[in-house]
Design a protein around this motif. Structure first.
Motif, PDB file in Angstrom:
ATOM      1  N   LYS A  15       0.833  -1.208   0.000  1.00 37.41           N
ATOM      2  CA  LYS A  15       0.000   0.000   0.000  1.00 37.41           C
ATOM      3  C   LYS A  15       0.869   1.260   0.000  1.00 37.41           C
ATOM      4  CE  LYS A  15      -3.953  -2.205   2.277  1.00 37.41           C
ATOM      5  NZ  LYS A  15      -3.687  -3.488   1.746  1.00 37.41           N
ATOM      6  N   ARG A  16       1.808   1.282  -0.930  1.00 34.79           N
ATOM      7  CA  ARG A  16       2.733   2.405  -1.102  1.00 34.79           C
ATOM      8  C   ARG A  16       2.717   2.851  -2.548  1.00 34.79           C
ATOM      9  NH1 ARG A  16       8.160   0.242   2.013  1.00 34.79           N
ATOM     10  NH2 ARG A  16       7.181  -0.124   4.016  1.00 34.79           N
ATOM     11  N   SER A  17       3.443   3.916  -2.801  1.00 36.08           N
ATOM     12  CA  SER A  17       3.653   4.365  -4.175  1.00 36.08           C
ATOM     13  C   SER A  17       5.097   4.841  -4.301  1.00 36.08           C
ATOM     14  CB  SER A  17       2.680   5.505  -4.524  1.00 36.08           C
ATOM     15  OG  SER A  17       2.917   6.614  -3.687  1.00 36.08           O
ATOM     16  N   GLY A  18       5.498   5.098  -5.514  1.00 38.76           N
ATOM     17  CA  GLY A  18       6.846   5.596  -5.752  1.00 38.76           C
ATOM     18  C   GLY A  18       7.787   4.517  -6.258  1.00 38.76           C
ATOM     19  N   ALA A  19       9.001   4.939  -6.495  1.00 38.01           N
ATOM     20  CA  ALA A  19      10.007   4.042  -7.064  1.00 38.01           C
ATOM     21  C   ALA A  19      10.394   2.950  -6.080  1.00 38.01           C
ATOM     22  CB  ALA A  19      11.242   4.837  -7.479  1.00 38.01           C
ATOM     23  N   VAL A  20      10.488   1.742  -6.568  1.00 31.72           N
ATOM     24  CA  VAL A  20      10.962   0.598  -5.793  1.00 31.72           C
ATOM     25  C   VAL A  20      12.418   0.327  -6.133  1.00 31.72           C
ATOM     26  CG1 VAL A  20      10.727  -1.908  -5.500  1.00 31.72           C
ATOM     27  CG2 VAL A  20       8.685  -0.448  -5.548  1.00 31.72           C
ATOM     28  N   TRP A  21      12.769   0.502  -7.402  1.00 34.01           N
ATOM     29  CA  TRP A  21      14.109   0.198  -7.905  1.00 34.01           C
ATOM     30  C   TRP A  21      14.865   1.467  -8.248  1.00 34.01           C
ATOM     31  CZ3 TRP A  21      15.383  -4.721  -7.356  1.00 34.01           C
ATOM     32  CH2 TRP A  21      14.389  -5.688  -7.381  1.00 34.01           C
ATOM     33  N   GLN A  22      16.168   1.439  -8.054  1.00 37.92           N
ATOM     34  CA  GLN A  22      17.021   2.531  -8.537  1.00 37.92           C
ATOM     35  C   GLN A  22      16.961   2.540 -10.053  1.00 37.92           C
ATOM     36  OE1 GLN A  22      21.109   2.275  -7.329  1.00 37.92           O
ATOM     37  NE2 GLN A  22      20.663   2.636  -5.186  1.00 37.92           N
ATOM     38  N   PRO A  23      17.108   3.726 -10.665  1.00 41.57           N
ATOM     39  CA  PRO A  23      17.215   3.744 -12.123  1.00 41.57           C
ATOM     40  C   PRO A  23      18.481   2.998 -12.544  1.00 41.57           C
ATOM     41  CG  PRO A  23      16.948   5.967 -11.237  1.00 41.57           C
ATOM     42  CD  PRO A  23      17.160   5.054 -10.070  1.00 41.57           C
ATOM     43  N   GLY A  24      18.436   2.405 -13.702  1.00 47.99           N
ATOM     44  CA  GLY A  24      19.601   1.721 -14.230  1.00 47.99           C
ATOM     45  C   GLY A  24      19.825   0.362 -13.603  1.00 47.99           C
ATOM     46  N   TYR A  25      20.873  -0.279 -14.040  1.00 46.65           N
ATOM     47  CA  TYR A  25      21.243  -1.599 -13.544  1.00 46.65           C
ATOM     48  C   TYR A  25      22.654  -1.876 -14.015  1.00 46.65           C
ATOM     49  CZ  TYR A  25      19.937  -2.799 -18.347  1.00 46.65           C
ATOM     50  OH  TYR A  25      19.833  -2.825 -19.718  1.00 46.65           O
ATOM     51  N   TYR A  26      23.280  -2.841 -13.383  1.00 48.08           N
ATOM     52  CA  TYR A  26      24.610  -3.274 -13.809  1.00 48.08           C
ATOM     53  C   TYR A  26      24.444  -4.567 -14.600  1.00 48.08           C
ATOM     54  CZ  TYR A  26      29.191  -5.373 -13.795  1.00 48.08           C
ATOM     55  OH  TYR A  26      30.356  -5.961 -14.192  1.00 48.08           O
ATOM     56  N   ASP A  27      25.136  -4.657 -15.732  1.00 54.19           N
ATOM     57  CA  ASP A  27      25.102  -5.904 -16.483  1.00 54.19           C
ATOM     58  C   ASP A  27      26.503  -6.284 -16.923  1.00 54.19           C
ATOM     59  OD1 ASP A  27      25.229  -5.407 -19.791  1.00 54.19           O
ATOM     60  OD2 ASP A  27      24.644  -3.656 -18.600  1.00 54.19           O
ATOM     61  N   HIS A  28      26.713  -7.568 -17.011  1.00 52.38           N
ATOM     62  CA  HIS A  28      27.966  -8.121 -17.518  1.00 52.38           C
ATOM     63  C   HIS A  28      27.592  -9.209 -18.507  1.00 52.38           C
ATOM     64  CE1 HIS A  28      31.938  -9.917 -17.693  1.00 52.38           C
ATOM     65  NE2 HIS A  28      31.406 -11.083 -17.367  1.00 52.38           N
ATOM     66  N   ALA A  29      27.954  -9.000 -19.772  1.00 50.21           N
ATOM     67  CA  ALA A  29      27.710 -10.026 -20.781  1.00 50.21           C
ATOM     68  C   ALA A  29      28.738 -11.135 -20.573  1.00 50.21           C
ATOM     69  CB  ALA A  29      27.836  -9.433 -22.180  1.00 50.21           C
TER      70      ALA A  29
END
Length: 149
Positions: free
Chosen positions: A96-110
């Protein structure tokens, strides 16, 4: 995590395997809440079932996740955005909240062809041990791997 520099050189290739790290907004310990853990694990499975990814391993830490997955369709950015949007929406609705849950962006390694997928999976599954959340690999309840390690 949200630095635009993370986008330089990023490419998506269908069939390639990526090691991903996604972090909760403000490093909030969202996954101390078992309901949120279940939402994220179901969303990871749904990404596979819908044909976007083929997960090889993942671990849900208190404030971030590590995910080893093969890209099956679309771009990596699209798949991560879809995962974050769905899981974030469901987590907010549950709490029962609103707003961002995750930080923008992400780290990836192929993952390169000479890297062992099982070694990458082991590294991911060892995160709770390194963080002192478990004594040994396999003891942490919020982890999954395609292979028996």
């Amino acid at each position: 995590m949200s630095s635009p520099k993370l986008h330089y050189g990023r490419w998506s290739h269908i069939g390639n395997v990526y090691a991903l790290t996604l972090v909760c907004q403000h490093r909030q310990r969202s996954f101390d809440d078992e309901r949120c853990v279940q939402i994220v694990s179901r969303t990871l499975r749904a990404m596979d079932e819908e044909g976007f990814t083929a997960s090889l391993a993942w671990v849900i830490m208190p404030d971030h996740i590590h995910w080893l997955a093969q890209l099956r369709t679309r771009t990596l950015g699209y798949c991560v955005q879809r995962f974050k949007a769905r899981s974030g929406y469901l987590m907010n609705r549950c709490r029962k909240r609103s707003g961002a849950v995750w930080q923008p962006g992400y780290y990836d390694h192929a993952i390169r062809s000479d890297e062992s997928l099982r070694e990458q999976a082991m590294y991911i599954l060892a995160n709770p041990v390194r963080a002192k959340l478990a004594e040994r690999i396999g003891d942490y309840p919020h982890a999954w791997c395609r292979w028996e390690l």
